[in-house]
Design a protein around this motif. Structure first.
Motif, short mmCIF file in Angstrom:
data_model
loop_
_atom_site.label_atom_id
_atom_site.label_comp_id
_atom_site.label_asym_id
_atom_site.label_seq_id
_atom_site.Cartn_x
_atom_site.Cartn_y
_atom_site.Cartn_z
N PRO A 133 2.34 1.80 5.24
CA PRO A 133 2.92 2.86 6.07
C PRO A 133 1.80 3.72 6.64
O PRO A 133 0.61 3.43 6.43
N GLU A 134 2.20 4.75 7.35
CA GLU A 134 1.25 5.71 7.92
C GLU A 134 1.61 7.07 7.35
O GLU A 134 2.76 7.49 7.42
N TYR A 135 0.64 7.71 6.73
CA TYR A 135 0.88 9.07 6.22
C TYR A 135 0.01 10.03 7.02
O TYR A 135 -1.23 9.95 6.99
N ASN A 136 0.66 10.94 7.73
CA ASN A 136 -0.06 11.95 8.51
C ASN A 136 -1.13 11.31 9.41
O ASN A 136 -2.29 11.72 9.43
N ARG A 179 10.12 3.55 -1.85
CA ARG A 179 9.27 3.13 -0.72
C ARG A 179 9.89 1.98 0.09
O ARG A 179 10.42 1.03 -0.47
N ILE A 180 9.71 2.10 1.41
CA ILE A 180 10.13 1.03 2.32
C ILE A 180 9.16 -0.14 2.24
O ILE A 180 9.49 -1.26 2.65
N ALA A 181 8.00 0.11 1.69
CA ALA A 181 7.02 -0.98 1.52
C ALA A 181 7.63 -2.18 0.81
O ALA A 181 7.24 -3.32 1.09
N ALA A 207 0.80 -1.23 0.00
CA ALA A 207 0.00 0.00 0.00
C ALA A 207 0.83 1.28 0.00
O ALA A 207 0.49 2.26 0.66
N SER A 208 1.92 1.27 -0.75
CA SER A 208 2.64 2.53 -0.99
C SER A 208 3.08 2.54 -2.44
O SER A 208 3.52 1.51 -2.96
N ASN A 209 3.00 3.67 -3.08
CA ASN A 209 3.55 3.78 -4.44
C ASN A 209 4.60 4.87 -4.54
O ASN A 209 4.92 5.35 -5.62
N ARG A 210 5.18 5.23 -3.39
CA ARG A 210 6.20 6.28 -3.36
C ARG A 210 7.51 5.75 -3.95
O ARG A 210 7.92 4.63 -3.62
N PRO A 211 8.19 6.52 -4.83
CA PRO A 211 9.52 6.09 -5.27
C PRO A 211 10.43 5.90 -4.05
O PRO A 211 10.41 6.72 -3.13
N SER A 258 2.36 -3.08 9.51
CA SER A 258 2.53 -1.63 9.39
C SER A 258 3.89 -1.22 9.91
O SER A 258 4.52 -1.93 10.70
N TYR A 259 4.31 -0.06 9.48
CA TYR A 259 5.65 0.40 9.85
C TYR A 259 5.67 1.93 9.83
O TYR A 259 4.82 2.57 9.22
N GLY A 260 6.68 2.47 10.51
CA GLY A 260 6.81 3.91 10.56
C GLY A 260 7.81 4.30 11.62
O GLY A 260 8.79 3.58 11.87
C1 LIG Z 1 3.32 12.23 3.32
C2 LIG Z 1 4.03 11.49 4.42
C3 LIG Z 1 3.45 11.47 5.67
C4 LIG Z 1 4.06 10.74 6.70
N1 LIG Z 1 3.45 10.65 7.93
C5 LIG Z 1 3.93 9.78 8.84
C6 LIG Z 1 3.20 9.53 10.04
O1 LIG Z 1 2.13 10.04 10.27
N2 LIG Z 1 3.72 8.62 10.91
C7 LIG Z 1 4.92 8.00 10.69
O2 LIG Z 1 5.34 7.17 11.50
N3 LIG Z 1 5.65 8.24 9.57
C8 LIG Z 1 5.17 9.13 8.65
N4 LIG Z 1 5.85 9.36 7.51
C9 LIG Z 1 7.19 8.76 7.35
C10 LIG Z 1 7.05 7.36 6.81
O3 LIG Z 1 6.98 6.44 7.88
C11 LIG Z 1 8.23 7.01 5.91
O4 LIG Z 1 8.37 7.98 4.89
C12 LIG Z 1 8.04 5.66 5.27
O5 LIG Z 1 9.19 5.39 4.50
C13 LIG Z 1 6.79 5.61 4.41
O6 LIG Z 1 6.59 4.34 3.84
P1 LIG Z 1 6.91 4.08 2.28
O7 LIG Z 1 8.39 4.42 2.11
O8 LIG Z 1 6.67 2.63 2.05
O9 LIG Z 1 6.04 4.96 1.46
C14 LIG Z 1 5.28 10.07 6.46
C15 LIG Z 1 5.84 10.12 5.19
C16 LIG Z 1 5.22 10.80 4.18
C17 LIG Z 1 5.82 10.78 2.80
#
Ligand SMILES: Cc1cc2nc3c(=O)[nH]c(=O)nc-3n(C[C@H](O)[C@H](O)[C@H](O)COP(=O)(O)O)c2cc1C
Length: 189
Positions: free
Chosen positions: A83-86, A15-17, A9-13, A113-115
């Motif tokens: 992941p968790e975004y905001n 991505r840790i996903a 569930a991430s499509n970010r370049p 989940s991770y973050g």
């Molecule tokens: C738009 C955005 C919002 C984020 N919000 C959170 C958050 O609320 N909690 C958190 O633990 N990490 C947050 N992060 C950091 C992410 O945990 C980290 O970027 C992670 O690598 C995201 O997973 P992905 O790389 O698979 O997309 C956020 C990152 C982005 C890009």
């Protein structure tokens, strides 16, 4: 053998996903309770929900929806790698859920989940509220990975700790049980 779909569930370049999903996919295959498929939402590349009819009608107008419908229909259980975004679930996950209705029903779902300090758990809590509406059964067993960055090696592979390995086994064991228990409801629907 039931089929487990691992939804990425991430499509970010960058991505840790990817390393997280690779790890849990390997663990799920070794577990042996399921045939394992990976549904990577970055590759599936759905547009924003663009069907004119409510998904419960299954009157899909677009090939991308029909393809997504077939992939979800084929699964008996799900693991969502998110992941968790905001403090919430990624939009790409909500969008993928919204596209379909019956295809999700009476199937168990678990979350990896991770973050940072929260381990993505606020995204999971938000997603649980949504999946119940789709008649999915979210199980409490989960893999919650805090400070995920610290677990990546030089080649960006995830190095799991014992807590994660134990949690993954408990989650997959429970998914097997709940998937079996839900079969009559799936057949009836
Ligand atoms: C738009 C955005 C919002 C984020 N919000 C959170 C958050 O609320 N909690 C958190 O633990 N990490 C947050 N992060 C950091 C992410 O945990 C980290 O970027 C992670 O690598 C995201 O997973 P992905 O790389 O698979 O997309 C956020 C990152 C982005 C890009």
């Amino acid at each position: 053998m039931p089929r487990l779909a691992i939804i990425v569930a991430s499509n970010r370049p960058g991505r840790i996903a990817v390393p997280v999903a690779e790890w849990i996919t390997t663990v799920a295959k070794q577990h042996g309770g399921f045939e394992v498929d990976v549904l990577d939402l970055a590759e599936i590349a759905l547009p924003f929900m663009d069907e004119p009819n409510h998904p419960r009608l299954r009157q899909y107008e677009h090939d991308h929806t029909r393809a997504w419908s077939a992939q979800v229909e084929a699964a008996d259980a799900f693991v969502v790698v998110t992941p968790e975004y905001n403090y919430g679930m990624p939009a790409i996950l909500k969008n993928a859920l919204d596209f379909l209705h019956h295809e999700w029903a009476y199937k168990p779902v678990a979350f990896v989940s991770y973050g940072g300090v929260s381990a993505g758990t606020r995204a999971v809590q938000m997603a649980k509220q949504v999946v119940t509406t789709l008649r999915m059964f979210a199980i409490p067993e989960a893999v919650s990975i805090p400070f995920v960055f610290q677990l990546l090696d030089d080649e960006q592979r995830l190095r799991p700790n014992e807590v994660m390995e134990g949690a993954a086994k408990a989650m997959l064991d429970e998914l097997v049980s709940v998937e079996q228990a839900l079969r009559p409801l799936r057949r009836a629907s």
